[in-house]
Design an enzyme around this catalytic site. Sequence first.
Site, PDB file in Angstrom:
ATOM      1  N   HIS A 381     112.782  64.450  22.097  1.00 20.99           N
ATOM      2  CA  HIS A 381     111.399  63.971  22.192  1.00 20.99           C
ATOM      3  C   HIS A 381     110.408  64.998  21.644  1.00 20.99           C
ATOM      4  O   HIS A 381     110.701  66.181  21.485  1.00 20.99           O
ATOM      5  CB  HIS A 381     111.045  63.607  23.636  1.00 20.99           C
ATOM      6  CG  HIS A 381     111.049  64.764  24.593  1.00 20.99           C
ATOM      7  ND1 HIS A 381     109.946  65.569  24.802  1.00 20.99           N
ATOM      8  CD2 HIS A 381     112.019  65.239  25.417  1.00 20.99           C
ATOM      9  CE1 HIS A 381     110.238  66.495  25.713  1.00 20.99           C
ATOM     10  NE2 HIS A 381     111.489  66.315  26.105  1.00 20.99           N
ATOM     11  N   CYS A 400     116.376  67.991  28.280  1.00 19.91           N
ATOM     12  CA  CYS A 400     116.200  67.239  27.042  1.00 19.91           C
ATOM     13  C   CYS A 400     115.853  68.194  25.893  1.00 19.91           C
ATOM     14  O   CYS A 400     115.530  69.360  26.121  1.00 19.91           O
ATOM     15  CB  CYS A 400     115.111  66.184  27.207  1.00 19.91           C
ATOM     16  SG  CYS A 400     115.590  64.816  28.293  1.00 19.91           S
TER      17      CYS A 400
END
Length: 484
Positions: A381, A400
């Site tokens: 992301h 992440c």
Amino acid sequence: MRNLVFGCLLILLSFSSCQTKPPTFGDILASSYDQKLFKDFDSTAYFTAVQRELKNEKIRFFNPKWMSEIADSTKGFTWIHGQLLTGGTDTLLYYLNRADEHGIKSSIFHTEEIQNALHKLKKNNIADLDEAYTVLAKIELLSSDALVAYVNMLENGIVNPKRLYGRYFVEHSRYSLNKAKQLLDSNLIVSEVIHEAQPTNAYYKKFQQLLTEGNVRSEDYNDVLMTMERLRWMGQDFPEKYVFVNIPEMKLQMIDDGAMQQIMNVCVGETENKAYAKTGENHETPIMSGTLDRMQVNPVWNIPSSIVKKELLRSVRANPSYLESRNMVVYNLKGQLVDPYNVNWQADSVENFKFKQNPGFDNSLGNIKFIFANPYAIYLHDTPAKQKFKVSNRALSHGCVRVEDPTSLASFLVNNEKEASKIATEIKDSVNNSRWVKMKQGVPVYLSYYTTWLDGDNKIQHFPDIYGYDERLRVALNKYVIKE
């Protein structure tokens, strides 16, 4: 050995043409090795020798229990009946003696013992049947054990990564007892089996070439062997187009047709505890792979419960207005949107509330997230914290992967100029409308851990062991690999 096989065929043909009793296995051994004592070969006595050698060699087998069951199931005849006179044992030794091409000690595969036993047979250095049974049993058991171990190591790695690391989430298969039995009981052609087991990964072959040509410096040697082991865990080669995140390097590469199209900095997960802990206390990015097949422009962040319990609730309990200031909303146990000012934040039940951060300039996922299916809520992301890409240690996320240039990554994934331009505009404008984009063709992604790798010129590179994975692997490989 070819002459031995030819001689056996002549014996079988002569018995067949004369319509006499076919030769026993002892007759064939006697003719092949020019030793009459084999004519009195007794299967029961030989199997007794097999059981005796099972006990004598137990400590040296890779898996003693397997060998015991394999010998029991085949009455000790699998190897010598199918491979001894057809060159299978010699072929096996040829490959085992070249295990150093993989950085693996050939001695762990019983090469000297198998060779000595074969030498006794071929040089007629056997005094009586009792000694013959022992020699044949050694060949049977040690060859079978070595073949299964060697093939398993090349196809799946020497050690099982899932036993080393709590966050190794790539599917990993290893030989089972049934698979070993199937291999040994099949119409086994040793050369074909071993050839098919050789790693085909292009990076593995490059490291192997450096190793065999002597182009690895002594200070790099052990690190190269660890990388080759990690590539054996992977097994197959990389596809033509893929996204490659090397966690220790803290960079992402976009590869197409075998060539790197772009490289960018990324932020990966931080860790405070032992990197192989299975308690769930760490934030390190797991080793895993998947297929990037969709993305969300201006995403909603469904905040993981682990972050809620460990971090978010502390801020909300101190000041309920924290949620509004961060563009967050909260849902109760019935899934209803609630007013944070009308909640008893000291109650235990709030730990199970669902928290979301709406799209916006301050969303923790930035203006786009890239999804690949996995049960661990891991994805790639954007981020509003662009300054973090400038620091050297970028291991600071919750697991992440934050990407520095999401626009370029989106363009690489959609492979459509019009769609890529639209996404770029939406990211730049930071509008609040969330939109899903599904790729027509997914792109494989690999979150990998290599502290030693190759640059574009096939020169060895080293990266910091940010999670402390290397030492645990080095210890696990210690008795199997050649040390510099």
